[in-house]
Design a protein around this motif. Structure first.
Motif, PDB file in Angstrom:
ATOM      1  N   ASN A 162       0.685  -1.499  -0.110  1.00  0.00           N
ATOM      2  CA  ASN A 162      -0.201   0.228  -0.223  1.00  0.00           C
ATOM      3  C   ASN A 162       1.098   1.373   0.454  1.00  0.00           C
ATOM      4  OD1 ASN A 162      -2.448  -1.378  -0.214  1.00  0.00           O
ATOM      5  ND2 ASN A 162      -2.302  -1.760   2.029  1.00  0.00           N
ATOM      6  N   LEU A 163       2.296   1.329   0.104  1.00  0.00           N
ATOM      7  CA  LEU A 163       3.231   2.250   0.103  1.00  0.00           C
ATOM      8  C   LEU A 163       3.165   3.323  -1.308  1.00  0.00           C
ATOM      9  CD1 LEU A 163       6.635   0.697   1.408  1.00  0.00           C
ATOM     10  CD2 LEU A 163       4.560   3.266   2.307  1.00  0.00           C
ATOM     11  N   GLU A 164       2.928   2.771  -2.497  1.00  0.00           N
ATOM     12  CA  GLU A 164       2.286   3.279  -3.781  1.00  0.00           C
ATOM     13  C   GLU A 164       0.906   4.264  -3.490  1.00  0.00           C
ATOM     14  OE1 GLU A 164       1.986   3.000  -8.274  1.00  0.00           O
ATOM     15  OE2 GLU A 164       1.656   0.780  -6.981  1.00  0.00           O
ATOM     16  N   GLU A 165      -0.238   3.786  -3.568  1.00  0.00           N
ATOM     17  CA  GLU A 165      -1.142   4.371  -3.411  1.00  0.00           C
ATOM     18  C   GLU A 165      -1.213   5.733  -2.321  1.00  0.00           C
ATOM     19  OE1 GLU A 165      -5.908   3.987  -1.966  1.00  0.00           O
ATOM     20  OE2 GLU A 165      -4.449   2.100  -3.039  1.00  0.00           O
ATOM     21  N   GLN A 166      -0.213   5.298  -0.837  1.00  0.00           N
ATOM     22  CA  GLN A 166       0.057   6.019   0.334  1.00  0.00           C
ATOM     23  C   GLN A 166       0.791   7.436  -0.345  1.00  0.00           C
ATOM     24  OE1 GLN A 166       2.045   4.523   3.005  1.00  0.00           O
ATOM     25  NE2 GLN A 166       0.160   5.023   4.827  1.00  0.00           N
ATOM     26  N   TYR A 167       2.133   7.302  -0.863  1.00  0.00           N
ATOM     27  CA  TYR A 167       2.969   7.832  -1.617  1.00  0.00           C
ATOM     28  C   TYR A 167       1.532   8.982  -2.567  1.00  0.00           C
ATOM     29  CZ  TYR A 167       6.949   6.264   0.808  1.00  0.00           C
ATOM     30  OH  TYR A 167       7.868   6.344   1.946  1.00  0.00           O
ATOM     31  N   TYR A 168       0.897   8.516  -2.982  1.00  0.00           N
ATOM     32  CA  TYR A 168       0.129   9.275  -4.257  1.00  0.00           C
ATOM     33  C   TYR A 168      -0.356   9.818  -3.530  1.00  0.00           C
ATOM     34  CZ  TYR A 168      -3.324   9.690  -8.241  1.00  0.00           C
ATOM     35  OH  TYR A 168      -4.110  10.599  -8.425  1.00  0.00           O
ATOM     36  N   GLU A 169      -1.276   9.543  -2.638  1.00  0.00           N
ATOM     37  CA  GLU A 169      -1.991  10.258  -1.883  1.00  0.00           C
ATOM     38  C   GLU A 169      -1.464  11.534  -1.140  1.00  0.00           C
ATOM     39  OE1 GLU A 169      -5.635  10.697  -1.881  1.00  0.00           O
ATOM     40  OE2 GLU A 169      -5.416   9.085  -2.840  1.00  0.00           O
ATOM     41  N   GLN A 170      -0.206  11.467  -0.501  1.00  0.00           N
ATOM     42  CA  GLN A 170       0.439  12.489  -0.117  1.00  0.00           C
ATOM     43  C   GLN A 170       0.649  13.570  -1.232  1.00  0.00           C
ATOM     44  OE1 GLN A 170       3.811  10.878   2.135  1.00  0.00           O
ATOM     45  NE2 GLN A 170       4.158  12.579   2.833  1.00  0.00           N
ATOM     46  N   GLY A 171       1.206  12.552  -2.654  1.00  0.00           N
ATOM     47  CA  GLY A 171       1.947  13.581  -3.180  1.00  0.00           C
ATOM     48  C   GLY A 171       1.181  14.455  -3.888  1.00  0.00           C
ATOM     49  N   TYR A 172      -0.185  13.865  -4.119  1.00  0.00           N
ATOM     50  CA  TYR A 172      -1.391  14.851  -4.237  1.00  0.00           C
ATOM     51  C   TYR A 172      -2.545  15.919  -3.842  1.00  0.00           C
ATOM     52  CZ  TYR A 172      -6.701  15.622  -6.533  1.00  0.00           C
ATOM     53  OH  TYR A 172      -7.619  16.468  -6.817  1.00  0.00           O
ATOM     54  N   THR A 173      -2.188  15.893  -2.115  1.00  0.00           N
ATOM     55  CA  THR A 173      -2.378  16.351  -1.710  1.00  0.00           C
ATOM     56  C   THR A 173      -2.003  17.561  -1.587  1.00  0.00           C
ATOM     57  OG1 THR A 173      -3.672  15.257  -0.510  1.00  0.00           O
ATOM     58  CG2 THR A 173      -2.926  16.942   1.152  1.00  0.00           C
ATOM     59  N   GLN A 174       0.091  17.904  -1.390  1.00  0.00           N
ATOM     60  CA  GLN A 174       1.001  18.154  -1.576  1.00  0.00           C
ATOM     61  C   GLN A 174       1.035  19.314  -2.446  1.00  0.00           C
ATOM     62  OE1 GLN A 174       4.659  16.714  -1.119  1.00  0.00           O
ATOM     63  NE2 GLN A 174       4.689  17.593   1.384  1.00  0.00           N
ATOM     64  N   GLY A 175       0.545  19.318  -3.807  1.00  0.00           N
ATOM     65  CA  GLY A 175       1.268  19.524  -5.381  1.00  0.00           C
ATOM     66  C   GLY A 175      -1.061  20.342  -5.319  1.00  0.00           C
ATOM     67  N   TYR A 176      -1.594  19.377  -4.687  1.00  0.00           N
ATOM     68  CA  TYR A 176      -3.149  20.654  -4.663  1.00  0.00           C
ATOM     69  C   TYR A 176      -3.032  21.853  -4.486  1.00  0.00           C
ATOM     70  CZ  TYR A 176      -8.025  21.532  -4.421  1.00  0.00           C
ATOM     71  OH  TYR A 176      -9.260  22.635  -4.421  1.00  0.00           O
TER      72      TYR A 176
END
Length: 169
Positions: A11-25
């Motif tokens: 689940n690390l990939e999904e976790q990092y995706y969500e974190q990156g999306y939030t920071q980018g937003y």
């Protein structure tokens, strides 16, 4: 029920995706506001610069038309006195234009369309659309007045440059 020891790793990939999306937003939201403000200021400046140019032309023409320059006084028949501004004041003035009711009406309309006190500076759709519409109508009036006076700037400059290039050859 058994706990899979690799579930967290998968689940690390999904976790990092969500974190990156939030920071980018969040970064995009902050940067978008800054960029939007600078683009808005630039656009507003350009629009009011054009309105000022149109108003300046209207004021010059209005001062060259005798019927608009010295409006009749309502209460008394006393004419305004000319101030003594110096010996060469008359030499520096622009020549008067002929009194033409249609010309006077168009110059007055042009001035009324771009009068600064009546232009809205609010930042909403209705105010921006009204401003853009008034400037566009004022540009149309400007073309009409220029053609009436034979001061068509766009055609005059292209004719002159075309004639100059033909003479140079």
């Amino acid at each position: 029920m058994s706990v899979d020891p690799f579930e967290e790793i998968l689940n690390l990939e999904e976790q990092y995706y969500e974190q990156g999306y939030t920071q980018g937003y969040e970064d995009g939201d902050r940067g978008g506001k800054i960029e939007g403000r600078s683009v808005g200021l630039k656009t507003g400046y350009e629009k009011f610069l054009e309105a000022g140019r149109l108003q300046g032309k209207a004021i010059i023409w209005a001062n060259r038309i005798p019927s608009l320059r010295n409006p009749p006084k309502k209460n008394d028949g006393v004419q305004p006195q000319v101030s003594s501004e110096g010996p060469n004041v008359e030499a520096s003035r622009l020549p008067a234009l002929s009194s033409n009711a249609r010309l006077s009406k168009n110059v007055s309309s042009l001035h009324a369309l771009v009068e600064p006190g009546t232009l809205s500076t609010e930042n909403n759709d209705d105010a921006v659309n009204d401003f853009d519409d008034r400037v566009k109508r004022a540009q149309g009036k400007l073309k009409i007045v220029e053609r009436m006076l034979g001061e068509d700037a766009e055609k005059g400059s292209s004719k002159e440059s075309g004639a100059a290039s033909r003479n140079e050859i």
